[in-house]
Design a protein around this motif. Structure first.
Motif, mmCIF file in Angstrom:
data_model
loop_
_atom_site.group_PDB
_atom_site.id
_atom_site.type_symbol
_atom_site.label_atom_id
_atom_site.label_comp_id
_atom_site.label_asym_id
_atom_site.label_seq_id
_atom_site.Cartn_x
_atom_site.Cartn_y
_atom_site.Cartn_z
ATOM 1 N N LEU A 1 0.830 -1.209 0.000
ATOM 2 C CA LEU A 1 0.000 0.000 0.000
ATOM 3 C C LEU A 1 0.861 1.254 0.000
ATOM 4 O O LEU A 1 0.543 2.236 -0.701
ATOM 5 C CB LEU A 1 -0.924 -0.004 1.220
ATOM 6 N N ASP A 2 1.965 1.245 0.768
ATOM 7 C CA ASP A 2 2.860 2.401 0.790
ATOM 8 C C ASP A 2 3.443 2.665 -0.599
ATOM 9 O O ASP A 2 3.550 3.820 -1.041
ATOM 10 C CB ASP A 2 3.997 2.180 1.792
ATOM 11 N N LEU A 3 3.840 1.596 -1.298
ATOM 12 C CA LEU A 3 4.384 1.761 -2.643
ATOM 13 C C LEU A 3 3.325 2.278 -3.610
ATOM 14 O O LEU A 3 3.620 3.090 -4.492
ATOM 15 C CB LEU A 3 4.963 0.431 -3.145
ATOM 16 N N VAL A 4 2.087 1.808 -3.458
ATOM 17 C CA VAL A 4 0.999 2.317 -4.305
ATOM 18 C C VAL A 4 0.800 3.812 -4.069
ATOM 19 O O VAL A 4 0.635 4.594 -5.015
ATOM 20 C CB VAL A 4 -0.314 1.547 -4.024
ATOM 21 N N GLY B 1 11.633 0.683 -3.882
ATOM 22 C CA GLY B 1 11.224 -0.696 -3.630
ATOM 23 C C GLY B 1 12.179 -1.472 -2.753
ATOM 24 O O GLY B 1 11.785 -2.458 -2.116
ATOM 25 N N GLU B 2 13.457 -1.043 -2.704
ATOM 26 C CA GLU B 2 14.418 -1.760 -1.862
ATOM 27 C C GLU B 2 14.080 -1.646 -0.381
ATOM 28 O O GLU B 2 14.583 -2.405 0.441
ATOM 29 C CB GLU B 2 15.819 -1.217 -2.118
ATOM 30 N N LYS B 3 13.217 -0.672 -0.043
ATOM 31 C CA LYS B 3 12.811 -0.509 1.354
ATOM 32 C C LYS B 3 11.550 -1.308 1.669
ATOM 33 O O LYS B 3 11.039 -1.224 2.784
ATOM 34 C CB LYS B 3 12.583 0.972 1.665
ATOM 35 N N ALA B 4 11.028 -2.044 0.691
ATOM 36 C CA ALA B 4 9.783 -2.789 0.892
ATOM 37 C C ALA B 4 10.045 -4.060 1.690
ATOM 38 O O ALA B 4 11.154 -4.608 1.695
ATOM 39 C CB ALA B 4 9.151 -3.139 -0.453
#
Length: 579
Positions: free
Chosen positions: A35-38, A232-235
Motif C-alpha cells: 500500500l505504501d508503494l501504491v 522498492g528496496e525498502k519494501a
C-alpha cells in the motif's frame, strides 16, 4: 590500439554487482508495504500532469555503467524539469484563483525581450516558490509520510469531485461539435482565455495524428511508477510488492486521467479549454464559480506536496550519483550541522528555478515526455537482452553444459580447416543454438539482433510518421520499403526467439518475450518521433552535457573506485569491520 578500445568498451558495459547493503541502509529495509508503494506511485503520477497538462492534451496536441548513467542523468532531467513544471502549475493555479495575474502582469514589460523559443514572460512567482522550498530543504525540512498521505487523499477527493461534476454539468454535444458551433461560441462566450484551433470537429477533431501527439505528451503523466522501483528496496517483500504496486498505481491513475479528461471535454468545448488552468475556468464556464475555490485549494495542496518531494528526490539522486563517482565528488558533501547536502540542493534548486522562470509549461512537459519515452525504451531493451543473457552465477550443472558446448565448438573447429565451414556453423547457431541455457555466444547474438531491431524500428517509425498516407495508399516505393522493413524485423525477431532464455525462477517475469518488449520499443520510438524539433534540441543539449561529464570525469573516477575495491578484496581481513 585494439586492446585500448576493448578496455574502453568494457568500461561502458561494466555492471555493478548486487551485494549486501551498508549498515547505514539497514534501518531503511523492510519499512514499506504494498500500500505504501501504491501511495508513492499515485502521488507522483497525480501531480501537475493531471491538473494542467490534461488541458493541453484535450486540445489534442542494469545493463552496464553507461546505461546506468544515461538512466540516472535522464532521471535528474525528469526531476529537475518536473520541479519547474509543478512550480509553473502552482503559479497558474494561484493566478486563476486570486485573479491578480501576478506573473502575467509582467508580460507587457518583458515580452519584447523574450526570445521566441522561451516563454512569453518570465514567471518570477514560480522562481520564488522554488527558491523558498529550496531554503526549507537546506534547513532540513521534509514532508512527513503522514502529510503525504493526507495530501494524496485531498488530491483524489478533488479529482473525484471534478469527474462527478463533469458528468453532471457536461454536455454530450461537446463531443459532436461542428464548424457552425465555432463562430457561435466565439460570439457568445465572455469567460474564455483564448480560442484554440478548430480542427475537423467531432469526437476526434485532429485525427490520428492528434491522438498520437497527445499520447506522447500524456506519457509524462505515468512517470511516477519509477519512484516505486527506486524506493522498492525498502519494501518488506519487494519481489511481490513492486509488480503489484506498479500495476495498481497505473490502473488508478489511468482511471483518474480518463475521468478528468472526459469531464473536462464534456464541460467545455475542446477549443475553449484554458491551457494553463483548465479546471478552474471550466467551472466558471458551467456556472459553478464557487466550486473552483474548492478545486484550487485541493490542487495547491497536491502540488505543494509534490513539489517538495520532487525537489528532495532530485537532490538525493544527484548526491547518490556523486557518491558513486559518476558526478563530481564535491556534490556528495553533507553539511555537518543540518545533515543535508546543501550544495546539491542549491545548485539543483537554482537550475530548476531558472527553468520555471524562462520556459513555457508545454515545452517543459514535452521534454519530460521525451525523457520518459527514452527511459522506457532503455528498460525495454534491457529486459529483452538480460532475459537471454548468460548469468555469471550459473549452477554446477549449467556450467558443465556450457563447458560441454565450448568443448564441442573447439573440437569441431579443429576438424574443419575450411573457413566456409565456420561461417556455416555460425549461421546455423542463429536458428539452432547448441545449448538449452544462455551462453556468451547466444547472449551476443541477442544483443546484436536487439540493436539491429531498434535501428529498423527507428527507420520504420520515421517513414510512418513522415509519409503515413502514401504508405497505406500503396505508394510503390514507400510501401515496398515498409514491407521489407517488416520482413527484416520479423526475421531478426525470430532469431532472438530461437535463443535460450535464462531459466532462473522469479516472482515476476515479463511474459511473451521477445514480442512484448519489441512492441513496447516500437510504440516508444513511434511516439518519440512525434515530439517537436525544439524538444529534441533541448534534449540533445542536455545529453551532450551529460556525456561530456561522463566521459570527461565519471568513467575515469568510477574506474579508479572499482580498481580500489577489487584490490581490497585480496587484502587480508578485507571488508571486515574493526571496533
Amino acid at each position: 590500439m585494439l586492446q585500448d578500445a576493448r578496455q574502453f568498451g568494457q568500461k561502458l558495459v561494466r555492471r555493478r554487482p548486487l551485494g549486501p547493503r551498508e549498515e547505514t541502509e539497514h534501518h531503511m529495509a523492510g519499512c514499506l508495504n504494498t500500500l505504501d508503494l501504491v501511495i508513492i506511485g499515485v502521488r507522483r503520477m497525480l501531480g501537475a500532469g493531471v491538473h494542467i497538462l490534461v488541458g493541453t492534451v484535450a486540445n489534442y496536441t542494469i545493463m552496464g555503467q553507461v546505461y546506468g548513467f544515461i538512466i540516472g542523468w535522464n532521471r535528474i532531467l525528469s526531476l529537475t524539469v518536473g520541479t519547474a513544471c509543478i512550480a509553473r502549475a502552482w503559479s497558474y493555479t494561484f493566478d486563476s484563483l486570486t485573479g491578480n495575474h501576478i506573473s502575467r502582469g509582467l508580460e507587457g514589460t518583458f515580452s519584447l525581450y523574450m526570445p521566441y523559443y522561451l516563454a512569453k514572460y518570465p514567471d518570477f512567482f514560480a522562481l520564488g516558490l522554488v527558491l523558498l522550498l529550496m531554503g526549507l530543504l537546506v534547513l532540513g525540512v521534509h514532508v512527513l509520510p503522514q502529510v503525504n498521505k493526507v495530501f494524496m487523499g485531498i488530491n483524489i477527493s478533488v479529482l473525484s469531485f471534478i469527474i462527478v461534476s463533469g458528468f453532471i454539468k457536461g454536455d454530450l454535444h461537446n463531443w459532436k461539435l461542428t464548424e457552425q458551433d465555432y463562430p457561435l461560441n466565439t460570439s457568445e462566450s465572455n469567460d474564455i482565455y483564448s480560442l484554440g484551433p478548430l480542427g475537423s470537429g467531432g469526437f476526434v477533431p485532429f485525427g490520428l495524428d492528434g491522438i498520437l501527439r497527445g499520447a506522447a505528451l500524456c506519457f509524462y503523466m505515468f512517470i511516477g511508477f519509477d519512484s516505486i522501483v527506486t524506493t522498492g528496496e525498502k519494501a518488506q517483500n519487494p519481489q511481490r510488492s513492486i509488480p503489484i504496486s506498479i500495476v495498481v498505481s497505473v490502473l488508478i491513475c489511468f482511471v483518474a486521467y480518463f475521468g478528468v479528461s472526459a469531464a473536462l471535454t464534456l464541460m467545455v468545448p475542446y477549443y475553449q479549454i484554458h491551457p494553463d488552468s483548465p479546471f478552474l475556468q471550466a467551472f466558471l464556464h458551467v456556472g459553478w464559480g464557487p466550486a473552483r475555490y474548492v478545486v484550487a485549494v485541493g490542487i495547491l495542496c497536491a502540488l505543494s506536496s509534490s513539489l517538495l518531494n520532487t525537489m528532495f528526490a532530485m537532490s538525493w539522486l544527484i548526491y547518490t550519483m556523486a557518491e558513486d563517482g559518476l558526478l563530481f565528488r564535491f556534490l556528495a558533501q553533507i553539511n555537518a550541522r543540518t545533515r543535508t547536502h546543501i550544495k546539491v540542493i542549491m545548485i539543483s534548486g537554482i537550475f530548476a528555478g531558472v527553468l520555471a522562470l524562462l520556459f513555457h509549461f508545454s515545452d517543459l512537459m514535452d521534454l519530460m515526455s521525451l525523457r520518459s519515452l527514452l527511459a522506457n525504451l532503455v528498460v525495454d531493451f534491457s529486459v529483452l537482452v538480460l532475459r537471454y543473457h548468460s548469468d555469471q552465477n550459473l549452477s554446477k550443472n549449467q556450467k558443465t553444459e556450457e563447458e560441454s558446448e565450448m568443448e564441442l565448438v573447439v573440437k569441431e573447429r579443429s576438424l574443419d580447416p575450411v573457413p566456409e565451414a565456420n561461417i556455416s556453423r555460425n549461421l546455423k547457431s542463429l536458428w539452432f543454438p547448441a545449448s538449452t541455457i544462455p551462453t556468451r555466444t547466444s547472449g551476443q547474438i541477442v544483443y546484436g539482433c536487439a540493436i539491429v531491431l531498434v535501428l529498423l524500428l527507428i527507420i520504420l517509425s520515421l517513414i510512418l510518421y513522415r509519409w503515413p498516407s502514401q504508405v497505406f495508399s500503396g505508394d510503390p516505393v514507400l510501401t515496398t520499403v515498409a514491407v521489407l522493413l517488416l520482413l527484416l524485423i520479423t526475421g531478426v525477431t525470430a532469431i532472438i526467439w530461437r535463443q535460450p532464455q535464462d531459466p532462473t525462477a522469479l516472482h515476476f517475469r515479463v511474459p511473451a518475450l521477445p514480442f512484448l518488449p519489441l512492441v513496447s520499443i516500437f510504440v516508444n520510438i513511434y511516439l518519440m518521433v512525434h515530439m517537436t524539433t525544439w524538444t529534441w534540441v533541448l534534449f540533445g543539449i542536455w545529453m551532450g552535457i551529460g556525456f561530456a561529464i561522463y566521459f570527461g570525469y565519471g568513467i575515469r573516477h568510477k574506474l579508479e573506485e572499482n580498481t580500489e575495491q577489487h584490490t581490497g578484496l585480496h587484502l587480508p581481513n578485507a571488508g571486515q569491520k574493526h571496533p
